[in-house]
Enzyme design. Structure first.
Site, short mmCIF file in Angstrom:
data_model
loop_
_atom_site.label_atom_id
_atom_site.label_comp_id
_atom_site.label_asym_id
_atom_site.label_seq_id
_atom_site.Cartn_x
_atom_site.Cartn_y
_atom_site.Cartn_z
N LYS A 1 8.41 5.36 4.11
CA LYS A 1 8.10 6.85 4.81
C LYS A 1 7.27 6.93 5.86
CE LYS A 1 4.56 10.35 3.10
NZ LYS A 1 3.97 10.96 1.89
N LYS B 1 -3.87 20.81 3.31
CA LYS B 1 -4.88 20.05 2.40
C LYS B 1 -6.23 20.38 2.63
CE LYS B 1 -2.37 15.57 2.24
NZ LYS B 1 -2.12 15.58 0.87
N ASP C 1 2.95 20.05 0.56
CA ASP C 1 2.57 18.99 0.72
C ASP C 1 3.16 17.78 0.06
OD1 ASP C 1 0.44 17.15 1.46
OD2 ASP C 1 -1.09 17.97 -0.11
N ARG D 1 8.53 13.01 -0.43
CA ARG D 1 9.87 12.85 -1.01
C ARG D 1 11.02 13.62 -0.43
NH1 ARG D 1 7.03 15.87 -6.33
NH2 ARG D 1 5.36 14.66 -5.13
N1 BES Z 1 0.53 11.76 1.34
C1 BES Z 1 0.20 12.41 0.27
C2 BES Z 1 -0.19 11.29 -0.84
C3 BES Z 1 -1.40 10.62 -0.80
C4 BES Z 1 -2.44 11.39 -1.16
C5 BES Z 1 -1.67 9.41 -0.16
C6 BES Z 1 -3.51 10.82 -1.22
C7 BES Z 1 -2.77 8.78 0.04
C8 BES Z 1 -3.79 9.43 -0.68
C9 BES Z 1 1.64 13.10 -0.12
O1 BES Z 1 2.31 13.69 0.75
C10 BES Z 1 0.84 14.25 -0.98
O2 BES Z 1 0.48 15.13 -0.40
N2 BES Z 1 1.24 14.28 -2.39
C11 BES Z 1 0.68 15.32 -3.29
C12 BES Z 1 1.94 15.86 -4.08
C13 BES Z 1 1.49 16.98 -5.02
C14 BES Z 1 1.80 18.11 -3.90
C15 BES Z 1 2.57 17.29 -5.93
C16 BES Z 1 -0.30 14.88 -3.92
O3 BES Z 1 -0.38 13.60 -4.13
O4 BES Z 1 -1.46 15.64 -3.91
ZN ZN Z 2 2.25 12.61 2.32
MN MN Z 3 1.61 15.43 1.29
#
Ligand code: BES
Ligand code: ZN
Ligand code: MN
Length: 493
Positions: free
Chosen positions: A267, A279, A349, A353
């Site tokens: 990724k 965010k 966010d 995936r």
């Molecule tokens: N890059 C983030 C995941 C992440 C979060 C990595 C904190 C490292 C530290 C990913 O793209 C993301 O934002 N995931 C969301 C998914 C949710 C919206 C279902 C998450 O984990 O909040």
């Molecule tokens: Zn991310």
């Molecule tokens: Mn994200």
């Protein structure tokens, strides 16, 4: 830092410092007794006087030692057990090297590799020491007016008991050094700020890496992705001024030229604002680390090329930025992925995936033996496993256990998580083949289930490295994980 092997009596070893382990019971081995005699009993006198602390890892430095070739001796208490465990050994190595680094020592003669570690061999102890030493030497390339200072440590020789350094152990050192170089490269890329480390920058780094290590590099541009129907990847990228790239790096080392490759997919979100599902502000800067999966693929490609492993390996890096903008994807938008499956993007966010699914479909054209994707995919994985283990998901048990095993051996651990059919339920959509998010529960699992829908015809594993790829807070910075795990896994192939 450079590494070598030495097979010499301790008193004859030329070094700025010689590291010697002393067990709590103060019973000296014959080699150390001989060293002690050569330097007028300074070792036995020091420990009798009680100058070496009583706990495991306590150290004392003896300066200007006469009668031997080394300038200093570092005594380190190796505890009361005849067998150390992994973390005790690593602690001894780390404190010894850090103590000497603080003194500005350049050349170290190391003997801790001779300690007995439960269930581990010489190769393991040596490899771990190389990796720990390199980690201690690592400096973040700060962007500052004045040049930063480097570590004093320059050379480390491993003293072996045998009369001649063994070819096998030399190979271990060379390979461990290659792994350590891969780790450092991964950290360098991941630590860069997101205004420098853009998808275009990563593509240029791939070209450079290809030149240096004879890898075949292919870069797909936005127009190529449009032709391939990568609607999901493009949906993430469309709110950004930065052009998306899909980087492919090919290493051909197998004796059978057309042997099926292993494909690593990383990724490469160079910055994740969340997009329209923006965010919150605190710690958003850490989302520059959202390309750590990509960075680990770069590091592994470099390491494998340096090791000249007899395998075929392909690195695939989908890379773009996730930004809010007038042209950004909206929650509710439906896109068509390269696989033909449609996706209702309920949360922009959950973008990792969305870029990975198209990259995973693309990866299958190489008819891989196995695909492993590496991604800072979910915050939920950090909640589940903390900062110790990566989440390990796979649709194949032997691939899963090979990766788990590689993590256990290297200490770069991963822990198996389920992908049961029941978890897929949450990804149902009333309007498309699937949604890109399920509820909050089991967030790292449902994210992996999403990816599983694109790898049904492949042997596939997914490493969620959100909790292990970098540290926040005062020690903020990339860790280089899971390069060790992956290098070990690939060496076993
Ligand atoms: N890059 C983030 C995941 C992440 C979060 C990595 C904190 C490292 C530290 C990913 O793209 C993301 O934002 N995931 C969301 C998914 C949710 C919206 C279902 C998450 O984990 O909040
Ligand atoms: Zn991310
Ligand atoms: Mn994200």
């Amino acid at each position: 830092m450079e590494f070598s092997l030495k097979a010499q009596p301790l008193e004859k070893i030329v070094a700025d410092a010689l590291i010697v382990a002393i067990p709590s019971n103060q019973q000296l081995s014959s080699e150390i007794k001989q060293l002690d005699t050569a330097c007028s009993k300074i070792i036995s006198q020091t420990i009798k006087a009680g100058d070496l602390g009583k706990t495991l890892g306590a150290t004392v430095v003896l300066h200007h030692v006469t009668g031997i070739k080394a300038q200093r001796i570092l005594l380190v208490n190796s505890g009361s057990k005849t067998l150390l465990n992994d973390s005790e050994y690593k602690q001894l190595v780390r404190t010894s090297l850090k103590t000497l680094e603080a003194l500005g020592v350049k050349n170290i003669a190391f003997t801790l590799n001779q300690l007995n570690v439960d269930n581990r061999d010489d190769a393991w102890s040596t490899e771990q020491a190389v990796i720990i030493a390199s980690e201690i030497c690592y400096r973040i390339k700060k962007i500052t007016k004045e040049k930063g200072s480097l570590s004093s440590l320059q050379h480390m020789s491993f003293v072996t008991k045998g009369k001649t350094p063994s070819a096998a152990l030399n190979k271990v050192i060379t390979q461990a050094h290659a792994t350590a170089n891969g780790i450092a490269f991964t950290k360098d890329l991941a630590n860069l700020p997101p205004n420098i480390c853009t998808p275009t920058y990563l593509a240029k780094e791939a070209q450079k890496l290809g030149k240096e290590w004879k890898l075949k590099i292919e870069i797909l541009e936005k127009s190529d992705m449009e032709k391939l129907g990568m609607g999901s990847l493009l949906a993430v990228s469309q709110g950004s001024r930065q052009a998306p790239k899909l980087i492919t790096m090919k290493y051909n080392g197998a004796t059978q030229k057309n042997a099926k490759p292993i494909v690593l997919v990383g990724k490469g979100i160079t910055f994740d604002t969340g997009g329209i599902s923006l965010k919150p502000a605190p710690e958003m800067d850490e989302m520059k680390f959202d390309m750590c999966g990509a960075a680990s693929v770069f590091g592994v490609m470099r390491a494998v090329a340096e090791m000249k492993l007899p395998i075929n390996l392909i690195g695939v890096v989908p890379t773009c930025e996730n930004m809010p903008d007038g042209n950004a994807t909206r929650p509710g938008d439906i896109v068509t992925s390269m696989s033909g499956q449609t996706i209702e993007i309920l949360n922009t966010d959950a973008e990792g995936r969305l870029i990975l699914c198209d990259a995973l479909t693309y990866a299958q054209r190489f008819e891989p033996k196995a695909i492993v994707d590496i991604a800072t995919l979910t915050g939920a994985c950090v909640i589940a496993l903390g900062n110790e283990a990566a989440g390990l998901f796979a649709n194949n048990d032997s691939l899963s256990s090979a990766l788990k095993q590689a993590g256990d051996v290297t200490g770069d651990r991963a822990w198996p998580m389920p992908l049961w059919e029941e978890y897929h339920e949450g990804l149902r959509s009333n309007f498309a083949d699937m949604a890109n998010v399920a509820g909050r529960a089991g967030g790292s699992i449902t994210a992996a289930c999403f990816l599983a829908k694109f790898t049904r015809n492949a042997t596939w594993a997914h490493l969620d490295i959100a909790g292990v790829a970098y540290r926040g807070g005062k020690e903020k910075g990339a860790t280089g994980r899971p390069v060790s795990l992956l290098c070990h896994f690939l060496k076993q192939q």
